[in-house]
Write a protein that holds these residues in place. Structure first.
Motif, short mmCIF file in Angstrom:
data_model
loop_
_atom_site.label_atom_id
_atom_site.label_comp_id
_atom_site.label_asym_id
_atom_site.label_seq_id
_atom_site.Cartn_x
_atom_site.Cartn_y
_atom_site.Cartn_z
N LYS A 1 45.93 99.06 -9.56
CA LYS A 1 46.18 98.27 -8.30
C LYS A 1 48.29 98.75 -7.90
N SER A 2 48.67 98.95 -9.02
CA SER A 2 50.21 98.83 -8.72
C SER A 2 50.95 99.88 -9.98
N ALA A 3 52.27 100.50 -9.63
CA ALA A 3 52.43 101.96 -10.53
C ALA A 3 54.55 101.74 -10.55
N VAL A 4 54.69 101.77 -11.50
CA VAL A 4 56.56 102.03 -11.47
C VAL A 4 56.52 103.21 -12.10
N TYR A 5 57.17 104.33 -11.31
CA TYR A 5 57.42 105.42 -12.15
C TYR A 5 58.85 105.54 -12.26
N LEU A 6 58.89 106.02 -13.71
CA LEU A 6 60.64 106.78 -13.35
C LEU A 6 60.54 108.26 -13.44
N ILE A 7 61.43 108.86 -12.20
CA ILE A 7 61.26 110.14 -11.79
C ILE A 7 62.67 110.77 -12.36
N ARG A 8 62.51 112.29 -12.87
CA ARG A 8 63.96 112.57 -13.22
C ARG A 8 64.78 112.99 -12.02
N PRO A 9 65.32 113.90 -11.26
CA PRO A 9 66.03 114.52 -10.79
C PRO A 9 65.02 115.53 -10.70
N ASP A 10 63.91 116.56 -11.45
CA ASP A 10 63.63 117.92 -10.72
C ASP A 10 62.60 116.95 -10.68
N GLN A 11 62.03 115.92 -10.64
CA GLN A 11 61.01 115.69 -9.92
C GLN A 11 59.95 115.71 -10.89
N HIS A 12 59.74 115.50 -12.15
CA HIS A 12 59.30 115.57 -13.21
C HIS A 12 58.94 113.98 -13.92
N VAL A 13 58.19 113.84 -14.22
CA VAL A 13 57.66 111.77 -14.66
C VAL A 13 58.22 111.98 -16.21
N ALA A 14 59.01 110.57 -15.99
CA ALA A 14 60.06 110.48 -17.05
C ALA A 14 58.50 109.65 -18.22
N THR A 15 58.55 109.00 -17.46
CA THR A 15 57.79 107.56 -17.90
C THR A 15 56.67 106.71 -16.85
N ARG A 16 55.88 106.68 -17.31
CA ARG A 16 55.02 105.00 -15.61
C ARG A 16 54.50 103.93 -16.27
N MET A 17 53.84 103.25 -15.61
CA MET A 17 53.67 101.51 -16.16
C MET A 17 53.00 101.13 -15.06
N GLY A 18 52.14 99.73 -15.46
CA GLY A 18 51.49 99.41 -14.11
C GLY A 18 52.64 98.31 -12.82
N ALA A 19 54.10 97.38 -14.14
CA ALA A 19 54.86 97.38 -13.55
C ALA A 19 55.75 97.00 -13.97
N TYR A 20 57.07 96.75 -12.97
CA TYR A 20 58.33 96.77 -13.04
C TYR A 20 58.64 96.31 -14.93
N ASP A 21 59.86 97.01 -15.40
CA ASP A 21 59.79 96.19 -16.33
C ASP A 21 61.06 97.28 -17.36
N GLY A 22 62.22 96.26 -17.14
CA GLY A 22 63.47 96.68 -17.29
C GLY A 22 63.86 97.18 -18.75
N MET A 23 63.46 96.85 -19.49
CA MET A 23 63.69 97.18 -20.88
C MET A 23 63.12 98.89 -20.83
N LYS A 24 61.88 98.97 -21.23
CA LYS A 24 61.68 100.09 -21.07
C LYS A 24 62.14 100.92 -20.35
N LEU A 25 61.81 100.09 -18.60
CA LEU A 25 63.41 101.81 -18.29
C LEU A 25 64.64 102.03 -18.52
N ARG A 26 65.12 101.13 -18.94
CA ARG A 26 66.68 101.93 -19.61
C ARG A 26 66.27 102.37 -20.34
N SER A 27 65.06 102.00 -21.10
CA SER A 27 64.92 103.00 -22.92
C SER A 27 64.54 104.42 -21.90
N ALA A 28 63.53 104.06 -21.41
CA ALA A 28 63.38 105.75 -20.90
C ALA A 28 64.50 105.95 -20.16
N LEU A 29 65.30 105.71 -19.36
CA LEU A 29 66.32 106.49 -18.69
C LEU A 29 67.00 107.15 -19.37
N ARG A 30 68.15 106.57 -21.08
CA ARG A 30 68.14 106.67 -21.74
C ARG A 30 67.94 108.27 -21.94
#
Ligand SMILES: Cc1cc2nc3c(=O)[nH]c(=O)nc-3n(C[C@H](O)[C@H](O)[C@H](O)COP(=O)(O)OP(=O)(O)OC[C@H]3O[C@@H](n4cnc5c(N)ncnc54)[C@H](O)[C@@H]3O)c2cc1C
Lengths: 543, 62
Positions: A507-536
């Motif tokens: 129903k919903s999604a949150v993606y972290l997308i790299r500058p080259d437009q490739h997907v780094a990770t994705r999840m159903g709702a915002y999870d700050g911890m997960k996104l931060r660790s994916a960004l690192r």
């Protein structure tokens, strides 16, 4: 001493004296790109737009004559669009969707690429390579005028490299004599014969295909029109080669490719009167045309073992070569640049460790392997290497006339699509239950209409948190890197393409997308911890 | 997903074998080779399951 090795289609970066030539001690630069072909110029665009000084050294003063690449894939066009030169390409290029396959004296079937709706760019656009390069160079000139630190130095030939631990020393030859510079990072974009590879004594092994292909670009005269289609003949009856390809380019120019075999007399075959005999046999005597360009090429499928050697990074044809069937040369080179640009940017700015660049090596070696595999398979179909493979090939062609099942087996080139970095070291987990396969971590983002524009234009250049029907507290900052938020509701998704490509059953999604437009990770709702660790992880700070 | 069946599966095996040979009757060696190739492709497509086909490729090696 600095003679041209090839004729120019047009002059683009005439020699000018630069201040490095007058310096008492060698000047140090962050990034120098050796080679001003499509890959070198694209690298300069990518880095320059990040504010990183990028100097291109090319041994000529412009773009080489002759068209070489003609098929540019959606992904290359999207990358060019991010650099700001996609629109002139869209205006100039020819879109084709229909392909016809002939075997001996008859058409066995035809297909339509049936492009998926909701993309700014078509699956493929045909245009002569010099146009593709010209639009990028013009864009570089525009950016220079806006003060971006891009420099294109013509008739600057790299003649010597000394690779140190933390920099590279270059000897550059010019019409006014040599000069020396030091660079933190050297990008080897010096083409298939890469003198840099030679200077560094690096191996370049692979498979050589024993076949010659004659290409003729011809301009049709008179009013007989040819359709904008791709025609591929296996064993044509006009005996002009054991396979023949006809493809449309802009300006009423057609590319015709004849497979000639191995034992040929190159010089004889390249005489205009002999090329005309082949062309007339194929086109019929009533067609009038003018020859624009012709050439004979052979090809090989190979790649370097590693694309990074300390402070030297290889990209494009210098790093890997494929057969032209499938249009994976320039197109994969553009993906190299796309992958390298942001990583080198972060490293030069001190935001990521140098080891991030090893992921360029692993991801693009993976891409090169996929390209080599696909183009080798096409080549084995087009030019069967054994009696039994020819028997099977012809069986497929014969069956394809009557039976639909055999048509997907016909392989006259699987056209280039960007690779999914499955299992890539920068990927984090896939936590979007029911999410579409095509947007899993590692995948390049597919375009989709959003409001009156396109999704691609909203992504790119930096990290993005893409929130679809999801609340996000604001931009994400971690270890000195920020990710911009792009929030979209499926109410802006008029034809459902976004939901289809990014939500699937979710129903919903949150993606972290790299500058080259490739997907780094994705999840159903915002999870700050997960996104931060994916960004690192995606910026090489966590392994 | 089903496994490759290596037990008898064809009813009236002698008739099947005769059909196979008669399909080749009057063909030159080259025509027979081409016919066999087409037959393999048709049958493989019918099976569809790549695991079964891989097992068949193995089984055919003897
Ligand atoms: C017949 C044919 C058809 C093709 N069709 C397609 C297609 O349809 N689609 C596709 O994507 N690709 C296609 N390709 C491949 C495509 O042309 C190449 O992949 C592409 O040009 C590679 O770009 P590059 O920038 O890596 O190298 P190049 O374009 O070779 O550029 C290298 C540059 O480095 C310069 N250089 C070399 N040595 C030095 C030195 N010592 N110092 C400074 N500069 C130097 C050269 O002068 C040149 O300008 C085709 C190729 C051929 C031959």
């Amino acid at each position: 001493m600095l003679d041209d090795r090839y004729k120019l289609a047009f002059e683009a970066y005439p020699y000018e004296r630069n201040s490095d030539q007058d310096a008492d001690t060698p000047v140090r630069h962050p990034v120098v790109i050796m080679g001003g072909g499509p890959v070198g110029v694209a690298t300069a665009l990518d880095l320059g737009r990040q504010g990183i000084r990028a100097i291109v050294l090319d041994d000529h003063e412009g773009v080489g004559m002759g068209s070489r690449a003609i098929c540019f894939a959606k992904r290359s066009l999207e990358i060019a669009d991010r650099y700001g030169c996609g629109d002139p390409m869209l205006d100039k290029g020819v879109v084709w969707n229909v392909g016809k396959v002939f075997y001996e004296d008859r058409k066995v079937f035809e297909f339509n690429l049936l492009p998926e709706d909701g993309h700014k760019f078509p699956a493929f656009l045909n245009m002569q390579q010099p146009y593709f390069e010209q639009f990028m160079i013009e864009r570089a000139r525009e950016l220079q005028a806006e003060g971006m630190p891009i420099e294109l130095r013509g008739k600057n030939r790299v003649d010597g490299v000394v690779v140190k631990d933390d920099h590279v020393v270059l000897t550059v030859m010019t019409p006014e004599g040599p000069y020396t510079i030091e660079v933190d990072w050297l990008i080897g974009a010096d083409g298939a014969n890469s003198p840099l590879r030679g200077m560094m004594g690096l191996e370049f092994e692979g498979r050589v295909f024993e076949d010659n292909f004659l290409i003729a670009d011809i301009k049709m005269k008179g009013d007989k029109s040819f359709p904008t289609e791709r025609w591929f003949w296996f064993e044509p009856p006009f005996k002009s080669g054991s396979s023949t390809l006809l493809h449309k380019q802009p300006d009423d120019v057609w590319r015709i490719d004849f497979q000639l075999g191995w034992e040929i007399d190159r010089k004889e075959e390249l005489k205009e009167e002999n090329i005309r005999v082949r062309l007339d046999a194929m086109l019929g005597p009533e067609i009038e045309y003018e020859m624009v360009w012709s050439s004979i090429y052979t090809f090989q499928c190979k790649r370097m073992d590693r694309f990074r050697e300390g402070r030297v990074i290889f990209a494009g044809d210098a790093a890997h070569q494929v057969s032209p069937f499938g249009a994976r040369g320039a197109n994969s080179g553009m993906q190299d640049v796309d992958n390298l640009g942001w990583k080198l940017g972060l490293v030069v700015q001190g935001k990521s460790p140098e080891s991030l660049l090893d992921s360029y090596d692993s991801e693009r070696v993976f891409g090169a392997e996929e390209n080599i595999m696909n183009s080798t398979r096409s080549t084995d179909f087009i030019t069967p290497k054994s009696e039994i493979s020819k028997i099977f090939r012809n069986a497929v062609l014969n069956l394809s006339e009557k039976h639909a099942f055999a048509r997907p087996l016909v392989n006259s080139g699987r056209l280039s699509v960007p690779c999914v970095y499955d299992g890539g070291v920068l990927n984090s987990s896939d936590d979007l239950h029911g999410g579409p396969d095509r947007t899993r971590p590692g995948a390049p983002c597919p375009d989709a209409p959003v409001g009156s524009g396109f999704l691609m234009a909203k992504l790119g250049d930096d990290f993005v948190v893409l929130a679809i029907n999801a609340d996000v507290p604001g931009m994400l900052e971690e270890a000195g890197i920020t990710a911009r938020v792009v929030s979209i509701s499926t109410e802006d998704d008029s034809n459902g393409a976004l939901a289809d490509r990014y939500l699937g059953d979710a129903k919903s999604a949150v993606y972290l997308i790299r500058p080259d437009q490739h997907v780094a990770t994705r999840m159903g709702a915002y999870d700050g911890m997960k996104l931060r660790s994916a960004l690192r992880r995606a910026t090489g700070q966590e392994v | 997903m089903s496994d490759l069946n290596l037990n008898q599966n064809i009813d009236k095996p002698d008739d099947f074998y005769a059909d196979l040979l008669s399909a080749h009757e009057g063909l030159s060696k080259a025509e027979s080779d081409a016919f066999n190739a087409r037959l393999i492709l048709v049958l493989a497509n019918h099976i569809g399951d790549r695991e079964v086909i891989k097992d068949a490729l193995e089984a055919a090696k003897i």
